[in-house]
Design an enzyme around this catalytic site. Structure first.
Site, PDB file in Angstrom:
ATOM      1  N   GLY A  52      -5.332  -4.053   7.177  1.00  0.00           N
ATOM      2  CA  GLY A  52      -6.471  -2.851   7.098  1.00  0.00           C
ATOM      3  C   GLY A  52      -7.510  -3.191   8.318  1.00  0.00           C
TER       4      GLY A  52
ATOM      5  CB  VAL B  60     -13.943  -1.505   2.046  1.00  0.00           C
ATOM      6  CG1 VAL B  60     -13.406   0.089   2.123  1.00  0.00           C
ATOM      7  CG2 VAL B  60     -14.786  -1.458   0.764  1.00  0.00           C
ATOM      8  N   GLY B  61     -10.814  -2.101   3.353  1.00  0.00           N
ATOM      9  CA  GLY B  61     -10.050  -2.145   4.447  1.00  0.00           C
ATOM     10  C   GLY B  61      -9.741  -0.578   4.934  1.00  0.00           C
ATOM     11  CG  ASP B  62      -6.149   0.717   6.445  1.00  0.00           C
ATOM     12  OD1 ASP B  62      -5.928  -0.338   5.791  1.00  0.00           O
ATOM     13  OD2 ASP B  62      -5.224   1.683   6.585  1.00  0.00           O
TER      14      ASP B  62
ATOM     15  CB  THR C 119       0.940   0.621   4.969  1.00  0.00           C
ATOM     16  OG1 THR C 119       1.377  -0.606   4.294  1.00  0.00           O
ATOM     17  CG2 THR C 119       2.354   0.971   5.745  1.00  0.00           C
ATOM     18  N   GLY C 120      -0.671  -1.698   6.301  1.00  0.00           N
ATOM     19  CA  GLY C 120      -0.655  -2.975   7.051  1.00  0.00           C
ATOM     20  C   GLY C 120      -1.985  -3.819   6.810  1.00  0.00           C
TER      21      GLY C 120
ATOM     22  CB  THR D 153      -0.748   0.020   1.277  1.00  0.00           C
ATOM     23  OG1 THR D 153      -1.783  -0.997   1.168  1.00  0.00           O
ATOM     24  CG2 THR D 153      -1.554   1.280   1.550  1.00  0.00           C
TER      25      THR D 153
END
Length: 325
Positions: free
Chosen positions: A233, A208-210, A230-231, A179
């Site tokens: 989510g 959908v992530g963060d 990043t990581g 990301t």
């Protein structure tokens, strides 16, 4: 301090030591170029212009999990998310699950500037993109993307993952998803943040992530600071990672200490190998922290002659030395 302006970028957190030195060096070169490209915007434009430029460069690179380099879902499709925020006005724009947009960050900026909304998703977002003059361009699914998908899918079929979150944690320990994010402060002391991603390999369609969630994957407020995460989510969302970091800075904590405190919370709640964050505070100080083997990052400020780039903890002194004026 009032004349200092600059930008910090990240290219994802993960197990970089699994990859060749050549691959890591390629990413470092792209992070350096992205920082230079964005800093040119920052010289004459706004923090918002700079973070958009940085993300667009990395989306076009193909070396990161955003735009051209996006990972594949379980159905072998590409679904991308992005978000951008102006710390001066608190206006933001975000998009999720877009498949046919070359630069999701550009569409997110258009949502911020041209609509009454914050978040658009899926086909509706792409329809708005057309209305606003963006070209519909499907991201090419290359043989390399298919090979990566098959590698991850094989591990899944072998039953090496248990519950949904355990699968996520294992995946992020074994693969770098990359990301991308950027946070900048301009000459007028305005702060902006932006993040873009292709998600992670084998994600369910519609996940959908963060990244496009305000306060989770990105956040900016001139009175507090800016952050991009990043990581994993799901974990970053549960601790509202970027808003948490900005709340620390709002209380007078430095950008570096705020980043470290946020990742400490992430680690205590969900363990190591779960993420990283970059920050800028209202004084123009830059920060970063991560609990993974590495996180690609680059900075460029008005008192530096060239960008500083680092991936591994043992390289971080390069950046730390650069930000100590």
């Amino acid at each position: 301090m009032t004349n200092i302006y600059g930008i910090i970028l990240h290219g994802g957190a993960g197990r970089y030591r699994l990859f060749t030195k050549e691959f890591v060096e390629k990413r470092k070169r792209e992070l350096r170029r992205a920082a230079l490209y964005a800093f040119e915007e920052l010289k004459t434009g706004s923090a918002l212009d700079a973070v958009e430029a940085a993300i667009k460069y990395m989306e076009d690179s193909g070396l990161f999990n955003a735009g051209k380099g996006s990972s594949l879902t379980i159905t072998k499709e590409i679904e991308m998310d992005a978000g951008i925020m102006d710390g001066k006005t608190l206006k933001c724009g975000a998009v999720a699950c877009v498949k046919n947009i070359k630069n999701p960050i550009k569409l997110a900026r258009l949502v911020l500037e041209k609509t009454d909304h914050i978040f658009l998703a899926g086909p509706g977002a792409e329809k708005v993109a057309e209305i606003l003059g963006m070209k519909i361009e499907p991201i090419k699914i290359t043989p390399e993307k298919i090979r990566k998908f098959e590698r991850v899918f094989k591990l899944w079929l072998e039953g090496k993952w248990g519950t949904h979150l355990f699968r996520l944690k294992t995946l992020y320990k074994d693969f770098i998803e990359g990301t991308v994010g950027a946070v900048a402060i301009d000459k007028d002391r305005n702060i902006a943040a932006a993040t873009s991603t292709g998600g992670y390999s084998l994600k369910l369609p519609g996940r959908v992530g963060d990244t496009p969630l305000v306060g989770c994957g990105f956040y900016a407020d001139n009175s507090a600071g800016g952050a991009s995460a990043t990581g994993v989510g799901e974990y970053l969302t549960l601790i509202f990672a970027c808003k948490t970091a900005c709340d620390f800075m709002r209380q007078g904590v430095s950008a570096m200490k705020a980043a470290e405190a946020t990742i400490d919370i992430l680690t205590r709640r969900f363990g190591p190998h779960t993420g990283g964050i970059i920050t800028v505070d209202p004084m123009g100080r830059i920060g970063f922290a991560y609990n993974t083997e590495g996180m690609g990052k680059s900075i460029m400020t008005s008192y530096m002659g060239e960008p500083a780039v680092a991936v591994f903890p043992e390289e971080d002194h390069i950046i730390l030395k650069s930000i100590k004026k």
